[in-house]
Motif scaffolding. Sequence first.
Motif, PDB file in Angstrom:
ATOM      1  N   PHE A 182      40.574 -19.371  31.772  1.00 18.41           N
ATOM      2  CA  PHE A 182      40.621 -19.969  30.432  1.00 18.41           C
ATOM      3  C   PHE A 182      39.382 -19.653  29.576  1.00 18.41           C
ATOM      4  CE2 PHE A 182      43.819 -22.689  32.587  1.00 18.41           C
ATOM      5  CZ  PHE A 182      44.886 -22.413  31.739  1.00 18.41           C
ATOM      6  N   PRO A 183      38.149 -19.726  30.087  1.00 22.18           N
ATOM      7  CA  PRO A 183      36.994 -19.311  29.269  1.00 22.18           C
ATOM      8  C   PRO A 183      37.064 -17.846  28.845  1.00 22.18           C
ATOM      9  CG  PRO A 183      36.248 -20.617  31.137  1.00 22.18           C
ATOM     10  CD  PRO A 183      37.700 -20.332  31.357  1.00 22.18           C
ATOM     11  N   LEU A 184      37.599 -16.973  29.714  1.00 20.90           N
ATOM     12  CA  LEU A 184      37.735 -15.556  29.370  1.00 20.90           C
ATOM     13  C   LEU A 184      38.790 -15.353  28.288  1.00 20.90           C
ATOM     14  CD1 LEU A 184      37.440 -14.010  32.936  1.00 20.90           C
ATOM     15  CD2 LEU A 184      35.955 -13.473  31.006  1.00 20.90           C
ATOM     16  N   LEU A 185      39.866 -16.117  28.345  1.00 18.55           N
ATOM     17  CA  LEU A 185      40.900 -16.037  27.308  1.00 18.55           C
ATOM     18  C   LEU A 185      40.338 -16.444  25.949  1.00 18.55           C
ATOM     19  CD1 LEU A 185      43.971 -17.561  29.214  1.00 18.55           C
ATOM     20  CD2 LEU A 185      43.802 -15.225  28.351  1.00 18.55           C
ATOM     21  N   GLN A 186      39.485 -17.458  25.927  1.00 17.48           N
ATOM     22  CA  GLN A 186      38.880 -17.931  24.675  1.00 17.48           C
ATOM     23  C   GLN A 186      37.908 -16.897  24.104  1.00 17.48           C
ATOM     24  OE1 GLN A 186      37.132 -21.654  25.833  1.00 17.48           O
ATOM     25  NE2 GLN A 186      39.032 -22.794  25.570  1.00 17.48           N
ATOM     26  N   LEU A 187      37.368 -16.042  24.973  1.00 18.91           N
ATOM     27  CA  LEU A 187      36.360 -15.058  24.560  1.00 18.91           C
ATOM     28  C   LEU A 187      36.985 -13.795  23.975  1.00 18.91           C
ATOM     29  CD1 LEU A 187      33.215 -14.972  24.825  1.00 18.91           C
ATOM     30  CD2 LEU A 187      33.543 -13.666  26.925  1.00 18.91           C
ATOM     31  N   SER A 188      38.236 -13.535  24.277  1.00 18.48           N
ATOM     32  CA  SER A 188      38.889 -12.288  23.869  1.00 18.48           C
ATOM     33  C   SER A 188      39.078 -12.216  22.357  1.00 18.48           C
ATOM     34  CB  SER A 188      40.239 -12.172  24.566  1.00 18.48           C
ATOM     35  OG  SER A 188      40.946 -11.058  24.074  1.00 18.48           O
ATOM     36  N   CYS A 189      38.954 -10.983  21.820  1.00 19.27           N
ATOM     37  CA  CYS A 189      39.180 -10.785  20.383  1.00 19.27           C
ATOM     38  C   CYS A 189      40.566 -10.197  20.112  1.00 19.27           C
ATOM     39  CB  CYS A 189      38.093  -9.896  19.781  1.00 19.27           C
ATOM     40  SG  CYS A 189      37.948  -8.280  20.583  1.00 19.27           S
ATOM     41  N   SER A 190      41.351 -10.009  21.170  1.00 14.18           N
ATOM     42  CA  SER A 190      42.741  -9.559  20.999  1.00 14.18           C
ATOM     43  C   SER A 190      43.668 -10.765  21.092  1.00 14.18           C
ATOM     44  CB  SER A 190      43.096  -8.527  22.070  1.00 14.18           C
ATOM     45  OG  SER A 190      42.955  -9.087  23.369  1.00 14.18           O
ATOM     46  N   SER A 191      44.934 -10.545  20.857  1.00 10.15           N
ATOM     47  CA  SER A 191      45.910 -11.630  20.946  1.00 10.15           C
ATOM     48  C   SER A 191      46.034 -12.088  22.403  1.00 10.15           C
ATOM     49  CB  SER A 191      47.274 -11.153  20.437  1.00 10.15           C
ATOM     50  OG  SER A 191      48.251 -12.147  20.653  1.00 10.15           O
ATOM     51  N   THR A 192      45.909 -13.384  22.605  1.00 12.15           N
ATOM     52  CA  THR A 192      45.945 -13.928  23.975  1.00 12.15           C
ATOM     53  C   THR A 192      47.195 -14.774  24.228  1.00 12.15           C
ATOM     54  OG1 THR A 192      44.699 -15.918  23.312  1.00 12.15           O
ATOM     55  CG2 THR A 192      43.414 -14.018  24.094  1.00 12.15           C
ATOM     56  N   TYR A 193      48.135 -14.760  23.285  1.00 13.82           N
ATOM     57  CA  TYR A 193      49.300 -15.641  23.416  1.00 13.82           C
ATOM     58  C   TYR A 193      50.063 -15.388  24.715  1.00 13.82           C
ATOM     59  CZ  TYR A 193      53.815 -17.831  22.654  1.00 13.82           C
ATOM     60  OH  TYR A 193      54.953 -18.577  22.822  1.00 13.82           O
ATOM     61  N   ALA A 194      50.418 -14.112  24.962  1.00 14.05           N
ATOM     62  CA  ALA A 194      51.207 -13.777  26.151  1.00 14.05           C
ATOM     63  C   ALA A 194      50.431 -14.079  27.428  1.00 14.05           C
ATOM     64  CB  ALA A 194      51.612 -12.304  26.119  1.00 14.05           C
ATOM     65  N   SER A 195      49.138 -13.689  27.452  1.00 15.90           N
ATOM     66  CA  SER A 195      48.307 -13.925  28.636  1.00 15.90           C
ATOM     67  C   SER A 195      48.116 -15.410  28.885  1.00 15.90           C
ATOM     68  CB  SER A 195      46.937 -13.255  28.468  1.00 15.90           C
ATOM     69  OG  SER A 195      47.063 -11.861  28.412  1.00 15.90           O
ATOM     70  N   GLN A 196      47.870 -16.156  27.803  1.00 13.30           N
ATOM     71  CA  GLN A 196      47.673 -17.601  27.944  1.00 13.30           C
ATOM     72  C   GLN A 196      48.934 -18.289  28.448  1.00 13.30           C
ATOM     73  OE1 GLN A 196      45.475 -19.069  24.694  1.00 13.30           O
ATOM     74  NE2 GLN A 196      44.805 -20.875  25.791  1.00 13.30           N
ATOM     75  N   LEU A 197      50.081 -17.812  27.988  1.00 11.30           N
ATOM     76  CA  LEU A 197      51.359 -18.366  28.422  1.00 11.30           C
ATOM     77  C   LEU A 197      51.578 -18.115  29.922  1.00 11.30           C
ATOM     78  CD1 LEU A 197      54.001 -19.778  27.493  1.00 11.30           C
ATOM     79  CD2 LEU A 197      54.959 -17.480  27.124  1.00 11.30           C
ATOM     80  N   VAL A 198      51.307 -16.885  30.353  1.00  8.94           N
ATOM     81  CA  VAL A 198      51.489 -16.526  31.765  1.00  8.94           C
ATOM     82  C   VAL A 198      50.537 -17.315  32.650  1.00  8.94           C
ATOM     83  CG1 VAL A 198      51.270 -14.660  33.466  1.00  8.94           C
ATOM     84  CG2 VAL A 198      52.380 -14.210  31.281  1.00  8.94           C
ATOM     85  N   VAL A 199      49.246 -17.374  32.237  1.00 11.05           N
ATOM     86  CA  VAL A 199      48.238 -18.116  33.005  1.00 11.05           C
ATOM     87  C   VAL A 199      48.621 -19.586  33.110  1.00 11.05           C
ATOM     88  CG1 VAL A 199      45.836 -18.919  33.031  1.00 11.05           C
ATOM     89  CG2 VAL A 199      46.337 -16.529  32.500  1.00 11.05           C
ATOM     90  N   SER A 200      49.036 -20.189  31.993  1.00 15.23           N
ATOM     91  CA  SER A 200      49.417 -21.604  31.986  1.00 15.23           C
ATOM     92  C   SER A 200      50.628 -21.862  32.890  1.00 15.23           C
ATOM     93  CB  SER A 200      49.735 -22.064  30.560  1.00 15.23           C
ATOM     94  OG  SER A 200      48.600 -21.955  29.737  1.00 15.23           O
TER      95      SER A 200
END
Length: 310
Positions: A182-200
């Motif tokens: 989650f901290p790495l997802l918040q740091l990204s400057c690209s779209s994190t929607y798909a990654s955040q959804l998968v991780v969650s």
Amino acid sequence: MPTGNGSLVPEFILMGLTDQPALQLPLFFLFLLNYVVTVMGNLSLINLICLNSHLHSPMYFFLFNLSFIDLCYSFVITPKMLMSFLSERNIISFAGCMTQLFFYCFFVSSECYVLTVMACDRYVAICKPLLYMVTMSPRVCSLLMSGSYMMGFACAMVLTECTIRLIFCDSNIINHYMCEPFPLLQLSCSSTYASQLVVSIIVFKVIIASSLIIFLSYTLILFNILHMSSSKGWSKAFSACGSHIKTVGLFYAFGMLTHVKPSSAGFVDQGKFFSVFYTNVVPMLNPLIYSLRNRDVKLAVKKTLKRITS
């Protein structure tokens, strides 16, 4: 120049647990002590189980694996955490960060599954005692452990792959003491929607699925205990489950507090605080929980000491 994974950042800086200078040295010694006790405690329990034949049973086979996992993810997390208390810039390479992320996800996911298997083992031992040795045969136990590690590996691969695909271009400062999804997802400057959804989904699936199986196992155990006629049977059943319930309660409570997002802005700092309990405190407490009031382990300690001194 961009690397093969799409990231423009060759390294990250881990902020650590706190940025207050006055707390750095006391926290270093506190977590160093925690690390030593965790390593010594889990290594001792592993050795006791290996060296004493009366501990060669399904329950202690699972406990052996639990101690092994606790030992491993202490090696993955704590050394880098200790460095953050002593250095001004706790730098970790991109490859090092992804490696730590993979092994952290692997061991934490595996622990969830091992704790689930241990709950099923307690259900069979209490509710089906006459079939216990047949049901929990060495082959079945090995398959259950292999399955736990394989599912942990699959979760870690997916979570790491989701993170590697992100692009990090501006800030490289991770507001944590380890590389966590989650901290790495918040740091990204690209779209994190798909990654955040998968991780969650994966975090939710691991926690909820294992929690439901554990809850169901203990519901059936409780139902069975209530139908026992003797108080001796009650006492034996509660003593068999007590240690596991404590471990599950601590691990899942702090795991959920770490990963279930509240609406407050201080989520990251709150998450860091709670994550300390299931990454540092629970692995230290597990050997104590399973040995202090356990007759079999106490007998194993006496036998081992007798061998050493004789």
